[in-house]
Motif scaffolding. Structure first.
Motif, PDB file in Angstrom:
ATOM      1  N   PHE A  83     -82.197  64.128  17.112  1.00 41.18           N
ATOM      2  CA  PHE A  83     -81.213  65.401  16.146  1.00 41.18           C
ATOM      3  C   PHE A  83     -79.935  64.695  16.785  1.00 41.18           C
ATOM      4  N   ALA A  84     -78.854  65.296  15.978  1.00 46.85           N
ATOM      5  CA  ALA A  84     -77.450  65.208  16.499  1.00 46.85           C
ATOM      6  C   ALA A  84     -76.708  66.598  16.662  1.00 46.85           C
ATOM      7  N   GLY A  85     -76.064  66.721  17.748  1.00 50.84           N
ATOM      8  CA  GLY A  85     -75.365  67.986  18.118  1.00 50.84           C
ATOM      9  C   GLY A  85     -76.347  68.847  18.433  1.00 50.84           C
ATOM     10  N   THR A  86     -75.811  70.010  18.781  1.00 51.09           N
ATOM     11  CA  THR A  86     -76.521  71.097  19.206  1.00 51.09           C
ATOM     12  C   THR A  86     -76.122  72.424  18.459  1.00 51.09           C
ATOM     13  N   ARG A  87     -77.152  73.630  19.051  1.00 47.63           N
ATOM     14  CA  ARG A  87     -76.696  74.792  17.959  1.00 47.63           C
ATOM     15  C   ARG A  87     -76.629  75.998  19.074  1.00 47.63           C
ATOM     16  N   GLU A  88     -76.170  75.825  20.124  1.00 44.74           N
ATOM     17  CA  GLU A  88     -75.824  76.812  21.261  1.00 44.74           C
ATOM     18  C   GLU A  88     -75.298  77.974  20.584  1.00 44.74           C
ATOM     19  N   LYS A  89     -74.433  78.113  19.705  1.00 45.47           N
ATOM     20  CA  LYS A  89     -73.784  79.250  19.032  1.00 45.47           C
ATOM     21  C   LYS A  89     -75.014  80.112  18.455  1.00 45.47           C
ATOM     22  N   GLU A  90     -75.874  79.578  17.670  1.00 45.16           N
ATOM     23  CA  GLU A  90     -76.894  80.281  17.161  1.00 45.16           C
ATOM     24  C   GLU A  90     -77.797  81.168  18.250  1.00 45.16           C
ATOM     25  N   PHE A  91     -78.013  80.507  19.298  1.00 45.00           N
ATOM     26  CA  PHE A  91     -78.568  81.020  20.434  1.00 45.00           C
ATOM     27  C   PHE A  91     -77.963  82.308  20.741  1.00 45.00           C
ATOM     28  N   ALA A  92     -76.567  82.260  21.121  1.00 41.97           N
ATOM     29  CA  ALA A  92     -75.716  83.317  21.447  1.00 41.97           C
ATOM     30  C   ALA A  92     -75.706  84.468  20.436  1.00 41.97           C
ATOM     31  N   ARG A  93     -75.830  84.046  19.134  1.00 37.20           N
ATOM     32  CA  ARG A  93     -75.774  85.065  17.999  1.00 37.20           C
ATOM     33  C   ARG A  93     -77.067  85.781  18.152  1.00 37.20           C
ATOM     34  N   ARG A  94     -78.182  84.860  18.340  1.00 38.69           N
ATOM     35  CA  ARG A  94     -79.326  85.410  18.367  1.00 38.69           C
ATOM     36  C   ARG A  94     -79.647  86.631  19.503  1.00 38.69           C
ATOM     37  N   VAL A  95     -79.127  86.081  20.643  1.00 37.01           N
ATOM     38  CA  VAL A  95     -79.108  87.019  21.759  1.00 37.01           C
ATOM     39  C   VAL A  95     -78.377  88.291  21.265  1.00 37.01           C
ATOM     40  N   GLU A 106     -74.526  82.070   8.085  1.00 37.52           N
ATOM     41  CA  GLU A 106     -73.349  81.350   8.466  1.00 37.52           C
ATOM     42  C   GLU A 106     -73.339  79.891   8.668  1.00 37.52           C
ATOM     43  N   GLY A 107     -74.287  79.309   8.155  1.00 35.16           N
ATOM     44  CA  GLY A 107     -74.368  78.042   8.049  1.00 35.16           C
ATOM     45  C   GLY A 107     -75.506  77.473   9.022  1.00 35.16           C
ATOM     46  N   GLY A 108     -76.224  78.033   9.889  1.00 32.38           N
ATOM     47  CA  GLY A 108     -76.891  77.736  10.713  1.00 32.38           C
ATOM     48  C   GLY A 108     -78.200  77.221  10.372  1.00 32.38           C
ATOM     49  N   GLY A 109     -79.263  77.107  11.351  1.00 33.06           N
ATOM     50  CA  GLY A 109     -80.459  76.577  10.773  1.00 33.06           C
ATOM     51  C   GLY A 109     -80.766  75.222  10.841  1.00 33.06           C
ATOM     52  N   ILE A 110     -81.870  74.734  10.093  1.00 34.11           N
ATOM     53  CA  ILE A 110     -82.081  73.371  10.198  1.00 34.11           C
ATOM     54  C   ILE A 110     -81.049  72.676   9.079  1.00 34.11           C
ATOM     55  N   SER A 111     -80.440  73.247   8.278  1.00 32.47           N
ATOM     56  CA  SER A 111     -79.361  72.688   7.315  1.00 32.47           C
ATOM     57  C   SER A 111     -78.267  72.279   8.175  1.00 32.47           C
ATOM     58  N   ALA A 112     -77.991  72.958   9.310  1.00 28.39           N
ATOM     59  CA  ALA A 112     -76.991  72.757  10.289  1.00 28.39           C
ATOM     60  C   ALA A 112     -77.236  71.483  10.701  1.00 28.39           C
ATOM     61  N   SER A 113     -78.676  71.203  11.295  1.00 25.60           N
ATOM     62  CA  SER A 113     -78.918  69.826  11.971  1.00 25.60           C
ATOM     63  C   SER A 113     -78.877  68.835  10.938  1.00 25.60           C
ATOM     64  N   ALA A 114     -79.198  69.171   9.764  1.00 24.79           N
ATOM     65  CA  ALA A 114     -79.278  68.169   8.686  1.00 24.79           C
ATOM     66  C   ALA A 114     -77.844  67.672   8.492  1.00 24.79           C
ATOM     67  N   ARG A 115     -76.739  68.757   8.337  1.00 25.66           N
ATOM     68  CA  ARG A 115     -75.350  68.268   8.432  1.00 25.66           C
ATOM     69  C   ARG A 115     -75.010  67.437   9.516  1.00 25.66           C
ATOM     70  N   MET A 116     -75.246  67.820  10.692  1.00 25.67           N
ATOM     71  CA  MET A 116     -74.730  66.876  11.999  1.00 25.67           C
ATOM     72  C   MET A 116     -75.558  65.733  11.835  1.00 25.67           C
ATOM     73  N   LEU A 324     -89.783  70.465  21.402  1.00 31.79           N
ATOM     74  CA  LEU A 324     -88.318  70.119  21.756  1.00 31.79           C
ATOM     75  C   LEU A 324     -87.687  69.986  20.262  1.00 31.79           C
ATOM     76  N   ASN A 325     -86.577  70.862  20.203  1.00 35.51           N
ATOM     77  CA  ASN A 325     -85.892  70.926  18.985  1.00 35.51           C
ATOM     78  C   ASN A 325     -84.596  71.718  19.124  1.00 35.51           C
ATOM     79  N   PRO A 326     -83.539  71.523  18.279  1.00 38.21           N
ATOM     80  CA  PRO A 326     -82.270  72.102  18.638  1.00 38.21           C
ATOM     81  C   PRO A 326     -82.199  73.492  18.226  1.00 38.21           C
ATOM     82  N   GLY A 327     -83.230  74.024  17.438  1.00 35.96           N
ATOM     83  CA  GLY A 327     -82.933  75.397  17.088  1.00 35.96           C
ATOM     84  C   GLY A 327     -83.642  76.410  17.914  1.00 35.96           C
TER      85      GLY A 327
END
Ligand SMILES: [Zn+2]
Length: 428
Positions: A83-95, A106-116, A324-327
């Motif tokens: 995959f390309a890029g990471t989604r740490e902001k989503e982790f922080a938002r979930r927490v 907010e534009g997150g999830g699998i489609s965010a990884s698809a975009r990156m 192992l995945n970016p989500g």
């Protein structure tokens, strides 16, 4: 090249009955106290105790692991490592309490990884993914599965699988490619689901099959992803084109995925947190393997892990994987999954070892090549900074792999605080 490995406290061979193992069979991991072995041209050609090393072995190299446990190289049978890029902001938002729906909005999830993925160059994707594979190697993983699934279009799915193939040339591990075209329904496609399923079945899957890019086809069969009916259609079409099958099943809700997997004869059904005993028995009767992914449960901060103890007791072989995945599970540490598998899924330490070696190898179709220190199998092994194999689950969260051998070659060793191969290997 004939490499003699010696100096172990324990050689965990995982030798035993043919095929994936459950219950008591999965508890016997074939430990040889002070075992040794010979790897000849990449394949294991002799295994026994140190005392029984035959005189005529004539190794060209000797590897003294100096009082460590040696096991087969580990196999990670379920990853989304490309995959390309990471989604740490989503982790922080979930927490902070954000829901999945809010994160999607907010534009997150699998489609965010698809975009990156779409926006990244091949070189960049390969460099990022290679770093992950090398981290997996540092945790003892010598073979693994990698899924596509961040493409969501034919063009990007085919590109992802070509990149997985290119990646396999840049790392020591053996890679098994899985096509996961049905990972998510893109937001703009949600208004006409049948048209997107038609697109997968009529265009995307044939394009992947035509290039022979994938050994397996997987589907995310779950509420909010693909229904049982949609998953059946997609999997059957891939099966007709020669792919073996896997399924993401019953992770968030009991939605019939495990049953569908049994009906279609999948090689593995993965997640299984909400599968019933009858579902698991159906999977067992169909000859499947249950792959459990406790890192995902941890990564989501949830309770209610997969029923590993029940699975193995009813005779369903269990494999463990990182997912192992970016989500929801950015983790390369397969031994950590052994710890979680023991503490939360009810496996014994021995069953957890079987779940990342023998059963994991069968889960990716490599059961006759790796996962055991068996004559004729690949010379893939790990020397751990541990004196007893129980430490592999007990001493968690750190990289205990001291040295990794792939097909008879040292491909990884820890930094100089421990003896390095310059000291450990002697030329004969
Ligand atoms: Zn997954």
């Amino acid at each position: 090249m004939r490499l003699l490995v010696r100096g172990t406290t324990q050689l965990v061979t995982c030798l035993g009955p043919a095929g994936p193992r459950a219950g008591e069979d999965a508890r016997d991991i074939g430990v040889i106290e002070h075992g040794a072995l010979l790897i000849d041209e990449g394949l294991i050609s002799w295994v026994g105790s140190e005392e029984a090393i035959p005189r005529g072995l004539s190794p060209t190299q000797e590897l003294n692991v100096e009082g460590r446990v040696v096991t087969p190289g580990l196999v990670d049978p379920h990853t989304h490592a490309l995959f390309a890029g990471t989604r740490e902001k989503e982790f922080a938002r979930r927490v902070e309490g954000a829901t999945y729906e809010e994160i999607m909005a907010e534009g997150g999830g699998i489609s965010a990884s698809a975009r990156m993925l779409r926006d990244a160059g091949d070189k960049e994707i390969l460099a990022q993914s290679r770093a992950r594979l090398l981290r997996m190697l540092a945790h003892g993983v010598t073979s693994c599965e990698i899924k596509s699934g961040y493409g969501l279009t034919t063009e990007q799915e085919v590109r992802s699988l070509r990149l997985i193939d290119a990646l396999s040339e840049q790392i020591p591990q053996d890679i098994i490619p899985t096509y996961l075209g049905a990972h998510a329904i893109p937001p703009e496609r949600k208004k006409n689901r049948p048209a997107f399923i038609d697109y997968i079945v009529n265009e995307m899957t044939p394009a992947v099959a035509e290039e022979g890019l994938a050994e397996y086809c997987d589907v995310f069969c779950e509420e909010g992803a693909f229904t049982v009916e949609e998953s059946r259609r997609i999997l059957l079409s891939a099966q007709r084109l020669g792919m073996k099958l896997k399924i993401h099943a019953d992770e968030l809700a009991s939605s019939g995925g495990t049953r569908l997997g049994a009906e279609l004869g999948v090689e593995t059904a993965d997640h299984l947190l909400r599968a019933s005993k009858a579902d698991l028995e159906a999977l067992r009767d169909a000859g499947g393997i249950g792959v459990i992914l406790p890192g995902t449960c941890l990564g989501l901060g949830k309770t209610g892990y997969a029923p590993g103890k029940l699975m193995t007791e009813i005779g369903l072989p269990v494999a463990l994987a990182t997912d192992l995945n970016p989500g929801n599970c950015f983790c390369e540490n397969l031994p950590l999954m052994m710890t979680l598998g023991c503490l939360y899924a009810g496996l014994t330490v021995e069953q957890a070892i079987t779940a990342v070696t023998v059963n994991a190898a069968y889960a990716v179709g490599l059961g006759e090549q790796t996962g055991q220190l068996e004559l004729g199998f690949w010379g893939d092994l790990v020397a751990w900074d541990a004196q007893h194999y129980q430490e592999l689950a007990y001493h968690f969260g750190v990289a205990l792999a001291n040295l990794v051998v792939k097909r008879g070659e040292v491909v990884y060793e820890t930094a100089a605080q421990y003896p390095v191969s310059g000291n450990m290997i002697t030329q004969k």
